[in-house]
Scaffold this motif. Sequence first.
Motif, PDB file in Angstrom:
ATOM      1  N   ILE A 186       0.849  -1.193   0.000  1.00 18.59           N
ATOM      2  CA  ILE A 186       0.000   0.000   0.000  1.00 18.59           C
ATOM      3  C   ILE A 186       0.879   1.236   0.000  1.00 18.59           C
ATOM      4  N   HIS A 187       0.683   2.103  -0.986  1.00 12.81           N
ATOM      5  CA  HIS A 187       1.385   3.382  -1.005  1.00 12.81           C
ATOM      6  C   HIS A 187       0.468   4.435  -0.394  1.00 12.81           C
ATOM      7  N   ALA A 188       0.873   4.984   0.731  1.00 11.21           N
ATOM      8  CA  ALA A 188       0.131   6.067   1.382  1.00 11.21           C
ATOM      9  C   ALA A 188       0.565   7.375   0.739  1.00 11.21           C
ATOM     10  N   ALA A 212      -8.503   7.192  15.280  1.00 10.75           N
ATOM     11  CA  ALA A 212      -9.616   8.151  15.211  1.00 10.75           C
ATOM     12  C   ALA A 212      -9.360   9.153  14.102  1.00 10.75           C
ATOM     13  N   VAL A 213     -10.437   9.538  13.428  1.00 13.01           N
ATOM     14  CA  VAL A 213     -10.350  10.470  12.299  1.00 13.01           C
ATOM     15  C   VAL A 213     -11.431  11.533  12.446  1.00 13.01           C
ATOM     16  N   ARG A 214     -11.060  12.767  12.147  1.00  5.35           N
ATOM     17  CA  ARG A 214     -12.018  13.854  12.074  1.00  5.35           C
ATOM     18  C   ARG A 214     -11.888  14.533  10.710  1.00  5.35           C
ATOM     19  N   HIS A 215     -12.967  14.506   9.929  1.00  3.61           N
ATOM     20  CA  HIS A 215     -12.972  15.132   8.604  1.00  3.61           C
ATOM     21  C   HIS A 215     -13.617  16.507   8.683  1.00  3.61           C
ATOM     22  N   ARG A 216     -13.012  17.491   8.023  1.00  4.81           N
ATOM     23  CA  ARG A 216     -13.583  18.829   7.936  1.00  4.81           C
ATOM     24  C   ARG A 216     -13.579  19.267   6.470  1.00  4.81           C
ATOM     25  N   PRO A 217     -14.553  18.785   5.684  1.00  8.53           N
ATOM     26  CA  PRO A 217     -14.551  19.041   4.243  1.00  8.53           C
ATOM     27  C   PRO A 217     -14.759  20.497   3.857  1.00  8.53           C
ATOM     28  N   GLY A 275      -4.040  16.598   7.467  1.00  7.09           N
ATOM     29  CA  GLY A 275      -3.885  16.787   6.036  1.00  7.09           C
ATOM     30  C   GLY A 275      -4.858  17.825   5.535  1.00  7.09           C
ATOM     31  N   VAL A 276      -4.377  18.716   4.682  1.00  8.93           N
ATOM     32  CA  VAL A 276      -5.259  19.750   4.145  1.00  8.93           C
ATOM     33  C   VAL A 276      -6.384  19.082   3.381  1.00  8.93           C
ATOM     34  N   GLY A 277      -7.554  19.723   3.483  1.00  7.80           N
ATOM     35  CA  GLY A 277      -8.699  19.146   2.767  1.00  7.80           C
ATOM     36  C   GLY A 277     -10.010  19.033   3.515  1.00  7.80           C
ATOM     37  N   ALA A 278     -10.161  18.719   4.798  1.00  3.71           N
ATOM     38  CA  ALA A 278      -9.070  18.515   5.741  1.00  3.71           C
ATOM     39  C   ALA A 278      -9.359  17.265   6.557  1.00  3.71           C
ATOM     40  N   THR A 279      -8.298  16.526   6.882  1.00  4.86           N
ATOM     41  CA  THR A 279      -8.408  15.325   7.690  1.00  4.86           C
ATOM     42  C   THR A 279      -7.457  15.426   8.868  1.00  4.86           C
ATOM     43  N   PHE A 280      -7.947  15.069  10.051  1.00  7.99           N
ATOM     44  CA  PHE A 280      -7.150  15.067  11.267  1.00  7.99           C
ATOM     45  C   PHE A 280      -7.239  13.671  11.864  1.00  7.99           C
ATOM     46  N   SER A 281      -6.088  13.032  12.098  1.00  8.49           N
ATOM     47  CA  SER A 281      -6.093  11.638  12.538  1.00  8.49           C
ATOM     48  C   SER A 281      -5.132  11.437  13.711  1.00  8.49           C
ATOM     49  N   ALA A 282      -5.450  10.439  14.529  1.00 10.49           N
ATOM     50  CA  ALA A 282      -4.590  10.073  15.646  1.00 10.49           C
ATOM     51  C   ALA A 282      -4.694   8.582  15.882  1.00 10.49           C
ATOM     52  N   MET A 283      -3.579   7.984  16.274  1.00 10.12           N
ATOM     53  CA  MET A 283      -3.519   6.535  16.490  1.00 10.12           C
ATOM     54  C   MET A 283      -2.739   6.281  17.776  1.00 10.12           C
ATOM     55  N   ALA A 284      -3.349   5.573  18.706  1.00  7.22           N
ATOM     56  CA  ALA A 284      -2.675   5.175  19.942  1.00  7.22           C
ATOM     57  C   ALA A 284      -2.046   3.810  19.738  1.00  7.22           C
ATOM     58  N   VAL A 285      -0.796   3.672  20.201  1.00  7.69           N
ATOM     59  CA  VAL A 285      -0.020   2.449  19.961  1.00  7.69           C
ATOM     60  C   VAL A 285       0.708   2.063  21.244  1.00  7.69           C
ATOM     61  N   GLU A 286       0.859   0.752  21.446  1.00  2.54           N
ATOM     62  CA  GLU A 286       1.642   0.248  22.578  1.00  2.54           C
ATOM     63  C   GLU A 286       2.919  -0.372  22.055  1.00  2.54           C
ATOM     64  N   VAL A 306      -2.753  10.376   5.556  1.00  2.00           N
ATOM     65  CA  VAL A 306      -3.104   9.119   4.906  1.00  2.00           C
ATOM     66  C   VAL A 306      -2.228   7.961   5.365  1.00  2.00           C
ATOM     67  N   GLY A 307      -1.066   8.245   5.944  1.00  2.00           N
ATOM     68  CA  GLY A 307      -0.233   7.159   6.446  1.00  2.00           C
ATOM     69  C   GLY A 307      -0.930   6.344   7.518  1.00  2.00           C
ATOM     70  N   LEU A 308      -1.662   7.002   8.396  1.00  2.20           N
ATOM     71  CA  LEU A 308      -2.397   6.287   9.445  1.00  2.20           C
ATOM     72  C   LEU A 308      -3.548   5.485   8.852  1.00  2.20           C
ATOM     73  N   LEU A 309      -4.199   6.035   7.842  1.00  2.00           N
ATOM     74  CA  LEU A 309      -5.251   5.286   7.145  1.00  2.00           C
ATOM     75  C   LEU A 309      -4.680   4.015   6.537  1.00  2.00           C
ATOM     76  N   ALA A 310      -3.505   4.102   5.920  1.00  2.00           N
ATOM     77  CA  ALA A 310      -2.890   2.937   5.285  1.00  2.00           C
ATOM     78  C   ALA A 310      -2.583   1.846   6.306  1.00  2.00           C
ATOM     79  N   VAL A 311      -2.072   2.225   7.473  1.00  2.00           N
ATOM     80  CA  VAL A 311      -1.785   1.243   8.515  1.00  2.00           C
ATOM     81  C   VAL A 311      -3.073   0.585   8.995  1.00  2.00           C
TER      82      VAL A 311
END
Length: 310
Positions: A77-79, A183-188, A298-309, A117-122
């Motif tokens: 997958i290419h993000a 988690a993702v928050r979109h602001r189109p 990411g502009v457009g706009a997407t805001f993402s966060a990922m919690a990892v252990e 988009v990197g977090l989406l790809a994962v």
Amino acid sequence: MTALEAVAVHLPHHTVPIEAVGERIGLTPRQLRLFRRFHGLDQLRLDPDGKLPDLLGAAVEALPELRGRERHVRFVIHARSMPVAVPYPLNPLHELLGRYGLAHASAFTVTHHACAVGLLAVDLAGRLLAGQDDPEALALVLAGEKTFTKDAQVVPETGIFAEGAAACLVRATGERNRVLSYAVRHRPEFDGRLAGDADLLARYQREYPVVMIEAVEAALDQAGLDLSDLALVLPHNVNQASWRMICRRIGFPVEKVVLDNVRSVGHSFAADSLINLHTATTRGLLHRGDRYLIAAAGVGATFSAMAVEH
């Protein structure tokens, strides 16, 4: 749980001060002073002679954990932050498959989350692998792009892009770097060309920290964590000022945000999170069992966060 098994990074050897890039793309002295003094930018890693397959291929070659396990890779997958990277019908991703013994894998690009988009790809890689019968099945996530136009070089008043790349092996389950939430928050309403719309840019800058914090808090809630549980935050490398502002608002120590690469590498599109994870692990900033948060916008706009252990 989805697990990030291994991460490798390629940073071009060619280092360019932001003033050299600014002169080439027409930034004013005032804009450059803003980037350097306020946003904390200094230099960028660029490869003026290499093409996109060279950039991504160098990240793959830096991933020794892939050697001898190519047959287990089900997905590549290419993000990609930019919707278009090369003229049709060229496809650098499929060019890489044959070069690295991955022609059997299903390969595709994910986009439209811009630099988040990197977090989406994962997340997508983990979901696809969960449907595989082979417990050894892997996905290879690639991130990295060329700064081939002015719009691919700068976000007005915000950041300047670089050409770092990363490769990440993902498994459906694992004991290290387990994804706890996404988690993702979109602001189109912010979809548009910021460089050509001063009002849109102003509104985006005003709302940016608010929505980024919303995404961070949503990821923490999903994982059952508090800010005090985090050993580190791995940000996107757009600038230092925005993260200092966010840290002040949420009461999080800025010393726990990995910001060094903002100055020395630059904002490498969707590769930032993996570049910063590589920095954190190679410097010994993370220990077994530590929880950390990856965040990107990411502009457009997407805001993402990922919690990892870890």
